[in-house]
Each structure stands twice: as C-alpha cells, then as structure tokens.
Write a protein that holds these residues in place. Structure first.
Motif, PDB file in Angstrom:
ATOM      1  N   VAL A   3      87.861  61.850 141.790  1.00  0.00           N
ATOM      2  CA  VAL A   3      88.560  62.217 140.559  1.00  0.00           C
ATOM      3  C   VAL A   3      87.656  63.035 139.650  1.00  0.00           C
ATOM      4  O   VAL A   3      88.106  63.969 138.968  1.00  0.00           O
ATOM      5  CB  VAL A   3      89.049  60.944 139.843  1.00  0.00           C
ATOM      6  N   PHE A   4      86.361  62.719 139.650  1.00  0.00           N
ATOM      7  CA  PHE A   4      85.406  63.449 138.816  1.00  0.00           C
ATOM      8  C   PHE A   4      85.369  64.927 139.181  1.00  0.00           C
ATOM      9  O   PHE A   4      85.364  65.796 138.303  1.00  0.00           O
ATOM     10  CB  PHE A   4      84.008  62.836 138.969  1.00  0.00           C
ATOM     11  N   VAL A   5      85.348  65.226 140.483  1.00  0.00           N
ATOM     12  CA  VAL A   5      85.289  66.627 140.926  1.00  0.00           C
ATOM     13  C   VAL A   5      86.544  67.374 140.494  1.00  0.00           C
ATOM     14  O   VAL A   5      86.478  68.518 140.009  1.00  0.00           O
ATOM     15  CB  VAL A   5      85.102  66.690 142.450  1.00  0.00           C
ATOM     16  N   VAL A   6      87.705  66.724 140.648  1.00  0.00           N
ATOM     17  CA  VAL A   6      88.960  67.376 140.261  1.00  0.00           C
ATOM     18  C   VAL A   6      88.973  67.666 138.762  1.00  0.00           C
ATOM     19  O   VAL A   6      89.316  68.773 138.323  1.00  0.00           O
ATOM     20  CB  VAL A   6      90.155  66.494 140.671  1.00  0.00           C
ATOM     21  N   LEU A   7      88.616  66.684 137.955  1.00  0.00           N
ATOM     22  CA  LEU A   7      88.603  66.870 136.507  1.00  0.00           C
ATOM     23  C   LEU A   7      87.551  67.900 136.086  1.00  0.00           C
ATOM     24  O   LEU A   7      87.776  68.698 135.158  1.00  0.00           O
ATOM     25  CB  LEU A   7      88.341  65.538 135.815  1.00  0.00           C
ATOM     26  N   TYR A   8      86.427  67.908 136.775  1.00  0.00           N
ATOM     27  CA  TYR A   8      85.345  68.831 136.436  1.00  0.00           C
ATOM     28  C   TYR A   8      85.800  70.280 136.606  1.00  0.00           C
ATOM     29  O   TYR A   8      85.676  71.103 135.686  1.00  0.00           O
ATOM     30  CB  TYR A   8      84.130  68.533 137.321  1.00  0.00           C
ATOM     31  N   PHE A   9      86.344  70.596 137.781  1.00  0.00           N
ATOM     32  CA  PHE A   9      86.782  71.969 138.027  1.00  0.00           C
ATOM     33  C   PHE A   9      88.020  72.311 137.223  1.00  0.00           C
ATOM     34  O   PHE A   9      88.197  73.473 136.809  1.00  0.00           O
ATOM     35  CB  PHE A   9      87.033  72.187 139.520  1.00  0.00           C
TER      36      PHE A   9
END
Length: 353
Positions: A3-9
C-alpha cells in the motif's frame, strides 16, 4: 505491491499533474524527476529505497517550510529596509539564518536549556537513552544532550572569538597596507606569504605542544594562521578603492590615514569583508573541532563537540550513532553559515536573478 508504494507514486503523480496544470515549471520538473528516480530506485532497491527517498523528501520539505516561516517572521519583525532585503533571500539562506539563530539561543541559554551540568555524572557509562536522557550517556555517564547544548557555547564561542581576532588583525593590516603602500605594503605582503606557506594544522599543533592546550593559546594560534588570508583579501579590496578619485581628493584636503580608512575605504569594502568573515568562521570552526578531536583543543571536563566525537567513538563499533550527533552539529552549522555567505556574496556582486 504494498500500500505504501501505491500511495507514494499516487502522491507524486498527482502533485506533478497539479504543478503542470497550474504551469509551475520548476516544481513540475522537480516532482516528475523525483517520480522517475523513485521508479528506478524502486526496481533496484525495493520498498526500503522508496521509504528512504520519502523520508529524505519529507525532511527537505520540512526544512523548506521552516526556512520560509522564519524568513517571513524576520521580514515582519525587522525594520522595513532590512525586511525588503530578507524578502528576496533564498530559502537556503533563510534556513542558514534559522540554524544560526538556533545555535545562538542554545549557546546563550545553555544553563537553562540543558537538564544537567556539562560535567555532571548521572548514570553508568554509555547508558542508553531514556526519559531522563534523550541521547543517553557518554563514557563517564554524563548526559550527552546536556553536553551538546553546552558544546554550542564552548565550541562556537571559541571559534567565534578566534575568528574575530584573526579578522581584526588581518583586516587592520590589509587596510594599512593599502593606504600607506610602499615598503610597508611589500613587507606585510611577504610576511603574509611566509605564514600562509606553513600548513595550518601543523602550525597549530606546534604552538599548542609548546605552550599547552589553553584557550588563549588556541585563539592566538588560530589568529596567526588565518589573519594572512584576511589580509590578502582586504588588501585586494582596499587596493581597488584607494585609487578612486574621492580618495585622492581626501588626500589633497590633508586627511589622515585614519580618516581615509574609517570614512572612505572601509564603508566601500564592507560587503566582501562580511562574507569573508563567514567563510573564515567555517575554517576556524573546523580547525578548532579538529584540534579538540586530537586532544589539543578545549580540555575536559568542558564540553566540546570535537572531543565528544573522540570520546564516544567506541559506540560506532556497536552500531550506535550517538558519536555522529556532535559531528552532525558541526557539519550543520558549517553548511548553514555557507548558505548565508553565498547569499551575501550574490548580493555584494551586484548580480540579478
């Protein structure tokens, strides 16, 4: 994919689109470049690399926000003329001013900010951080946080005193040499060349080994080392002023050298000299910290950042970053002063953005 990667990008792409929509070219290039770099780092380093980039970006954004708020605070607080000058200062210079202001507050009010005395033993050797000691204890059980606060007074104060002494000697000699000329100018120039040919660290170690590591000896040694550098700059700047027509007119009126220096030459040489003072402070500060690291600077039990790095260096072998905190304090102040000096040099050069 976490989820962190999705929110980051998602945050980066949305911010890039908003910057492009509102035609903010600089922020758009920065944000989209960060997106591309993050994509490559994510493939190579995985989620850990992206977390590191996110933390670094957050720290930079926080520093930029603090610098902006502090600049606006100074604009409102200071007189109108100075406020207009500060309004045009870049965020790097504002951040440097904020760091210098913070160090000054810590140095002046150290006895009230530090929870313990600089030489007070309150725990066992290398005790970990707890609710009473924010950074833990050193090799003798003294509070590291308190010693860092007191170190701002001792380390910065000594470097500032040594810089003032070096600057006073060098600037006075340079102004006299430019005003008088002749054999005095030649003698001072050759004497400065001789002093500058000696390595600064070796000269300081020699003097401290002979006369002992006392505060007065450190100030004198540093003043002798860096005064020739100030002399060379002052002589060059003042040399361009003494050939002006208004200087010749003042000489024809019968004005003395003291009047020429005080009322004619010095006011027209202030900007580069102030910038040089900031640069000299950085050099002196690093030299004093290096001498303390070698054991020939400020002597224990007085708190000093250079000696604190040496005394707690053993902790690095155990993965503890505590010795890096005083080293980071030295580096942060040096960078902050250079930010301010760069801005002042830009202003004094007459260049426009």
């Amino acid at each position: 994919m976490s989820v962190f990667v999705v929110l980051y990008f998602a945050c980066l792409i949305i911010a890039s689109c908003l910057a492009a929509f509102y035609e903010k070219r600089g922020p758009f290039i920065l944000l989209f470049s960060l997106t591309l770099v993050s994509f490559i780092l994510g493939i190579v380093g995985g989620t850990g690399a992206l977390r590191f980039v996110a933390i670094a970006a957050a720290v930079l954004a926080f520093a930029a926000g603090v610098a902006f708020c502090f600049r606006e605070f100074l604009v409102v607080l200071l007189p109108t003329k100075i406020g207009k000058e500060l309004k045009t200062a870049p965020l790097t210079a504002a951040f440097g001013l904020f760091v210098i202001f913070t160090y000054a507050i810590a140095a002046i009010f150290a006895p009230w900010i530090a929870p313990y005395g600089e030489s007070e033993v309150i725990a066992s050797s290398f005790a970990p951080a707890d609710e009473n000691m924010l950074l833990g204890a050193d090799q003798l059980g003294r509070d590291m946080f308190s010693r860092i606060i007191y170190g701002a007074r001792n380390s910065v104060g000594l470097a500032l005193a040594a810089t003032i002494a070096a600057f006073f000697l060098g600037a006075a000699a340079g102004l006299l040499a430019a005003t008088k000329g002749g054999w005095f100018d030649q003698f001072m120039g050759r004497f400065a060349d001789v002093i500058m040919s000696i390595p600064s660290l070796i000269f300081a170690l020699l003097m401290l080994s002979i006369f002992g590591p006392q505060v007065f000896v450190i100030i004198v040694a540093v003043a002798i080392i860096y005064a020739p550098r100030v002399f060379r700059l002052t002589r060059a700047v003042a040399g361009n002023v003494v050939v002006m027509d208004y200087i010749e007119a003042a000489k024809l009126r019968g004005e003395k050298d003291s009047y020429l220096i005080r009322r004619e030459i010095l006011p027209n040489s202030t900007a580069p000299l102030i910038a040089e003072f900031g640069l000299e402070f950085c050099f002196v500060f690093l030299l004093v910290a290096g001498l303390s690291f070698l054991g020939l600077g400020i002597q224990p039990p007085t708190a000093d950042w250079g000696s604190m790095v040496r005394e707690n260096a053993t902790l690095i072998s155990f993965g503890d970053i505590t010795p890096l905190i005083p080293a980071a304090a030295i580096a942060l102040l040096t960078v902050a002063v250079n930010f301010v000096v760069d801005w002042m040099l830009f202003r004094s050069s007459g260049l426009k953005e």
